[in-house]
Design a protein around this motif. Structure first.
Motif, mmCIF file in Angstrom:
data_model
loop_
_atom_site.group_PDB
_atom_site.id
_atom_site.type_symbol
_atom_site.label_atom_id
_atom_site.label_comp_id
_atom_site.label_asym_id
_atom_site.label_seq_id
_atom_site.Cartn_x
_atom_site.Cartn_y
_atom_site.Cartn_z
ATOM 1 N N LYS A 38 0.809 -1.286 0.025
ATOM 2 C CA LYS A 38 0.168 0.036 0.014
ATOM 3 C C LYS A 38 1.249 1.647 0.096
ATOM 4 O O LYS A 38 1.740 1.720 0.638
ATOM 5 N N PHE A 39 0.530 2.195 -0.538
ATOM 6 C CA PHE A 39 1.360 3.814 -0.600
ATOM 7 C C PHE A 39 0.718 4.566 0.373
ATOM 8 O O PHE A 39 -0.220 4.200 0.678
ATOM 9 N N LYS A 40 1.866 5.078 0.896
ATOM 10 C CA LYS A 40 1.573 5.980 2.066
ATOM 11 C C LYS A 40 1.752 7.475 1.965
ATOM 12 O O LYS A 40 1.870 8.500 1.928
ATOM 13 N N LEU A 41 0.572 8.015 0.957
ATOM 14 C CA LEU A 41 0.555 8.839 -0.915
ATOM 15 C C LEU A 41 -0.804 9.005 -0.727
ATOM 16 O O LEU A 41 -1.836 8.646 -0.261
ATOM 17 N N SER A 42 -1.568 10.628 -0.979
ATOM 18 C CA SER A 42 -2.434 10.712 -1.008
ATOM 19 C C SER A 42 -3.860 10.315 -1.528
ATOM 20 O O SER A 42 -3.137 9.147 -2.768
ATOM 21 N N PRO A 43 -5.160 9.566 -1.127
ATOM 22 C CA PRO A 43 -5.863 9.219 -2.328
ATOM 23 C C PRO A 43 -5.901 9.536 -3.486
ATOM 24 O O PRO A 43 -6.006 8.493 -4.108
ATOM 25 N N ALA A 44 -6.350 10.720 -3.874
ATOM 26 C CA ALA A 44 -5.821 11.347 -5.304
ATOM 27 C C ALA A 44 -5.111 10.961 -6.127
ATOM 28 O O ALA A 44 -5.551 10.933 -7.057
ATOM 29 N N PHE A 45 -2.760 11.097 -5.713
ATOM 30 C CA PHE A 45 -2.908 10.808 -6.159
ATOM 31 C C PHE A 45 -2.584 8.950 -6.856
ATOM 32 O O PHE A 45 -2.964 8.183 -6.857
ATOM 33 N N ILE A 46 -3.343 7.567 -5.488
ATOM 34 C CA ILE A 46 -2.501 6.689 -5.425
ATOM 35 C C ILE A 46 -4.026 6.004 -7.101
ATOM 36 O O ILE A 46 -4.596 5.720 -7.585
ATOM 37 N N SER A 47 -5.341 6.451 -6.669
ATOM 38 C CA SER A 47 -6.668 6.815 -8.083
ATOM 39 C C SER A 47 -5.542 7.069 -9.216
ATOM 40 O O SER A 47 -6.114 6.174 -10.101
ATOM 41 N N THR A 48 -5.232 8.335 -9.056
ATOM 42 C CA THR A 48 -4.051 8.596 -11.001
ATOM 43 C C THR A 48 -3.491 7.566 -10.725
ATOM 44 O O THR A 48 -3.165 7.093 -12.141
ATOM 45 N N PHE A 49 -2.340 7.023 -10.436
ATOM 46 C CA PHE A 49 -1.355 6.615 -10.784
ATOM 47 C C PHE A 49 -1.912 5.323 -10.855
ATOM 48 O O PHE A 49 -1.477 4.694 -11.942
#
Length: 272
Positions: A38-49
Motif C-alpha cells: 500500500k502506498f502511503k501517499l494521498s488517495p487522489a494520487f493513488i487513484s491517478t497512479f
C-alpha cells in the motif's frame, strides 16, 4: 519512507507491465498486490497512479509497432500507407463505444463496481468464457489486419465496453470478442494492442487533468518510476504473448483467471 514508495512503484509497474497485455486482468492483480504494498501517499494520487501508469505500457506498443502504425514511414509504398491509415480509422471507430461510456459513467463505475467481489467474479466468468470459446472455436477467416472490416472493428470495440467493469481485462474482452468475430489469435492480440493506444492515452490524460496534476515531488517520481518499469516489462510481455499464441491457445489464461478469481474471493472474504 521515500525509498519504500519507489520500491512499491517498481513492483506495481512490473505487475502492470505483465498483466496489461496478457488477458488476465491487471486490475485483479493490482488489487491483490496493493494489499501488501500500500502506498502511503494521498488517495487522489493513488487513484491517478493506477490509471496513468498504463501510459508506460502504451509506449511499449508504440515502440514495438511503430513502423506498422506509422502511415508516414518513408519505406512504405502508397498502398501500405493507405492500409495504415485505414487501420487507424478502424481503431478510431472501435474506440468510440468505450470512449463515450467511459467518459459518461467513469465515476459511477468506479464507485459501484471497483471492489474485490466484482473483480473476482469477472476473472472467473471470463476465464470460463475463454475455455468455452477455445473448445468451440472454428477456423478464423480474418488472418491479416487488412482483412479486418469496419463492422468487425466496431464489434470488437463493443466488447471493449465490457472491460470498463473491473476484473474483466481490456485485452481479455477485446481478444475474446475478436476471436468470436472470426479473427486469428494473432490478429486478435495485435488489434487489441492497437485499440489500447487511444483509449489508454485518453484515460491517462483525463485522469491527470481531473486530479489537477497537483502532486508532490515524491509523487511525480513514483509515477515516473512506475510508468518506466511498466514500459520495459510491457515490451517483454507483448513479445511473449505474440510468440506464445503462435503455438498455443488461450485456455491456459482461462484456467489462470479462474484460479486467481478464487484466490481473490478467498482472501478478501476469509483473510481480511
Amino acid at each position: 519512507m521515500e525509498l519504500m514508495e519507489i520500491i512499491k512503484a517498481i513492483i506495481l509497474g512490473i505487475v502492470q507491465g505483465i498483466t496489461e497485455w496478457l488477458p488476465v486482468s491487471s486490475t485483479g492483480h493490482l488489487i491483490l498486490v496493493e494489499e501488501f504494498a500500500k502506498f502511503k501517499l494521498s488517495p487522489a494520487f493513488i487513484s491517478t497512479f493506477f490509471v496513468v501508469i498504463q501510459f508506460g505500457s502504451i509506449l511499449a506498443v508504440i515502440v514495438l509497432f511503430f513502423r506498422k502504425l506509422n502511415p508516414f514511414d518513408r519505406h512504405k509504398v502508397m498502398r501500405e500507407r493507405r492500409e495504415t491509415i485505414s487501420l487507424w480509422m478502424k481503431i478510431a471507430v472501435a474506440t468510440i463505444p468505450a470512449g463515450i461510456i467511459g467518459f459518461l459513467f467513469d465515476d459511477i463505475i468506479e464507485e459501484a463496481l471497483y471492489n474485490p467481489t466484482t473483480v473476482a467474479l469477472m476473472l472467473i466468468v471470463y476465464g470460463v468464457l475463454f475455455i468455452i470459446v477455445e473448445n468451440r472455436r472454428k477456423r478464423p477467416y480474418v488472418t491479416d489486419l487488412n482483412e479486418l472490416s469496419y463492422v468487425t472493428a466496431i464489434g470488437i470495440g463493443l466488447f471493449q465496453v465490457l472491460a470498463l467493469i473491473p476484473g474483466t481485462s481490456r485485452s481479455g474482452a477485446t481478444i475474446l470478442g475478436a476471436v468470436l468475430l472470426g479473427t486469428s489469435r494473432t490478429i486478435a492480440a495485435e488489434f487489441s494492442f492497437f485499440l489500447a493506444v487511444p483509449v489508454m492515452i485518453g484515460a491517462s490524460g483525463y485522469k491527470l487533468l481531473k486530479a489537477g496534476m497537483a502532486f508532490t515531488g515524491l509523487e511525480w517520481i513514483v509515477l515516473g518510476v512506475g510508468s518506466l518499469v511498466a514500459f520495459l516489462v510491457s515490451i517483454v510481455a507483448i513479445k511473449f504473448l505474440l510468440s506464445y499464441i503462435k503455438r498455443n491457445d488461450f485456455k491456459a489464461f482461462g484456467y489462470y483467471r479462474i484460479f486467481l478469481g478464487i484466490i481473490v474471493l478467498a482472501y478478501f472474504y476469509f483473510m481480511v
